[in-house]
Write a protein that holds these residues in place. Sequence first.
Motif, PDB file in Angstrom:
ATOM      1  N   ARG A   1       0.822  -1.200   0.000  1.00 46.93           N
ATOM      2  CA  ARG A   1       0.000   0.000   0.000  1.00 46.93           C
ATOM      3  C   ARG A   1       0.859   1.254   0.000  1.00 46.93           C
ATOM      4  N   GLY A   2       0.509   2.193  -0.879  1.00 42.48           N
ATOM      5  CA  GLY A   2       1.229   3.444  -0.932  1.00 42.48           C
ATOM      6  C   GLY A   2       0.815   4.370   0.200  1.00 42.48           C
ATOM      7  N   VAL A   3       1.782   5.088   0.745  1.00 44.01           N
ATOM      8  CA  VAL A   3       1.531   6.013   1.847  1.00 44.01           C
ATOM      9  C   VAL A   3       2.007   7.402   1.462  1.00 44.01           C
ATOM     10  N   LEU A   4       1.137   8.395   1.677  1.00 41.13           N
ATOM     11  CA  LEU A   4       1.473   9.780   1.374  1.00 41.13           C
ATOM     12  C   LEU A   4       2.190  10.435   2.550  1.00 41.13           C
ATOM     13  N   GLY A   5       1.723  10.124   3.766  1.00 42.04           N
ATOM     14  CA  GLY A   5       2.379  10.667   4.954  1.00 42.04           C
ATOM     15  C   GLY A   5       1.802  11.971   5.440  1.00 42.04           C
ATOM     16  N   VAL A   6       0.480  12.136   5.317  1.00 45.98           N
ATOM     17  CA  VAL A   6      -0.173  13.339   5.834  1.00 45.98           C
ATOM     18  C   VAL A   6      -1.364  12.931   6.696  1.00 45.98           C
ATOM     19  N   SER A   7      -1.746  13.773   7.618  1.00 44.98           N
ATOM     20  CA  SER A   7      -2.978  13.610   8.376  1.00 44.98           C
ATOM     21  C   SER A   7      -3.778  14.887   8.232  1.00 44.98           C
ATOM     22  N   GLY A   8      -5.090  14.780   8.432  1.00 44.43           N
ATOM     23  CA  GLY A   8      -5.908  15.970   8.261  1.00 44.43           C
ATOM     24  C   GLY A   8      -7.376  15.650   8.348  1.00 44.43           C
ATOM     25  N   TYR A   9      -8.200  16.466   7.726  1.00 42.25           N
ATOM     26  CA  TYR A   9      -9.643  16.273   7.773  1.00 42.25           C
ATOM     27  C   TYR A   9     -10.264  16.919   6.546  1.00 42.25           C
ATOM     28  N   SER A  10     -11.535  16.667   6.367  1.00 39.88           N
ATOM     29  CA  SER A  10     -12.229  17.149   5.178  1.00 39.88           C
ATOM     30  C   SER A  10     -12.554  18.629   5.295  1.00 39.88           C
ATOM     31  N   VAL A  11     -12.450  19.312   4.180  1.00 36.29           N
ATOM     32  CA  VAL A  11     -12.789  20.732   4.142  1.00 36.29           C
ATOM     33  C   VAL A  11     -14.311  20.888   4.208  1.00 36.29           C
ATOM     34  N   ASN A  12     -14.775  21.773   5.077  1.00 37.44           N
ATOM     35  CA  ASN A  12     -16.186  22.144   5.126  1.00 37.44           C
ATOM     36  C   ASN A  12     -16.296  23.660   5.155  1.00 37.44           C
ATOM     37  N   GLY A  13     -17.511  24.145   5.304  1.00 37.75           N
ATOM     38  CA  GLY A  13     -17.718  25.583   5.273  1.00 37.75           C
ATOM     39  C   GLY A  13     -16.976  26.327   6.370  1.00 37.75           C
ATOM     40  N   GLU A  14     -16.944  25.752   7.568  1.00 35.32           N
ATOM     41  CA  GLU A  14     -16.281  26.411   8.686  1.00 35.32           C
ATOM     42  C   GLU A  14     -14.774  26.506   8.467  1.00 35.32           C
TER      43      GLU A  14
END
Length: 451
Positions: free
Chosen positions: A264-277
């Motif tokens: 499995r390929g790994v990008l190496g970032v963590s985060g969350y989905s963009v929403n209006g806030e």
Amino acid sequence: MNKMSIICSSILLSTTLAMASLPAQANLPLQLNGQQMPSLAPMLEKVTPAVVLISVKGTHAQQQKIPDAFKFFFGNPRQNQSRERPFRGLGSGVIIDAEKGYIVTNNHVIKEADEIQITLKDGRQIEAKKIGADESSDIALLEVDPNNLTEIKVADSDKLRVGDFTVAIGSPFGLGQTVTSGIVSALGRSGLNNDNYEDFIQTDAAINSGNSGGALVNLRGELIGINTAIIGPNGGNVGIGFAIPSNMVKNIISQILEFGEVRRGVLGVSGYSVNGEIAKAMELDASQGGFVERVAPNSAAEEAGIEAGDVITQVNGKRVKGFSELRGKIGSIGAGKDVELTVIKANGKTKTYTVTLKKAENANIEPASIHEMLDGAKLSNQTNALGVIIESVEEDSPAEVIGLRKGDIIAGVNKVTIKNIAELRDYLAEIKGISLLKIIRGNTILYVRIR
């Protein structure tokens, strides 16, 4: 006779005369006003032989809770805290390569199975063996004797659009092969299991228990997804079903066949989905995408130049709605592969990066599918060297009985050097009778006999 009765009688008489005037050919398509009536039957006659029923048998450990006051009477508590329970299960599968006998299904359909039996549409029953599986994407690859099989053509699922027609084929509730139809309701769905890699096709084609592993096809009879999940009371259909996109399936299967495992390929970032806030707080023009909260040191993302605060909006030119969809798409692409990411930087400018994905450390091969005497050994490919490393060996397993130990490296079979798990599997499949595994154990070389 009233007026309504006269009208109904006239319609019935006209219909009867029209049907009587049709040529008496059983295989002639029905027509209405001289026009052939639309039907999925011709397509399904070609495709349905490629969808199979899967029956499994096996045992799994069931934990037994023993009160402390009674443990003295039951001897060693460890021996009494679990019990082997037999189970049976049903699911579906899809033949993707008729010449090699490859069948793809869901991992959860055949997980822990000791026996896997395939029932073809023509009634033939054949035994299957598990080549490999990936629990995180819920994909498994089986192999059967390639005798007079029908395969299904695999489509490019990236070309799907919401509103495209879909047909689901499988064996719900063990009733036998069933066909339902609908449309693509949504794309890039995720969030059913946050630990998995998800990028689902949502469809309203009826999917019920037993359809898992079956085919979702387009009107050309091409595979666009593997049915996998249902949202509804007690697992029943309520018009919301999910399928793993065919492109994700192809990526996973190709890795199993090439390497014997999913790299499995790994990008190496963590985060969350963009929403209006988030868009408002960060003054972003984008309302969708994956917001990068952190970039891991020495990761593929850091080496490419991606930074915390970036928003990843596209993968290989395809828009991503959120971080879960980003994770699902990246997770099905193999390690070492280049991926093109479109990113909105913190200054509002858009930039494109080419990122070479790194490998996630995991092993997804089923040792018993390579050779029965390897059952109980956990195998993985060496990162920077040739050979197959044995990460662990279960107590009293066939692998332990023949003398394998944790840390051993399988460097060859007989006089042939083995580079990875895939070569080990392919070479052992060709050998009849006794073979000798060349083992490197520390500074010692020894040979272990298998048959």
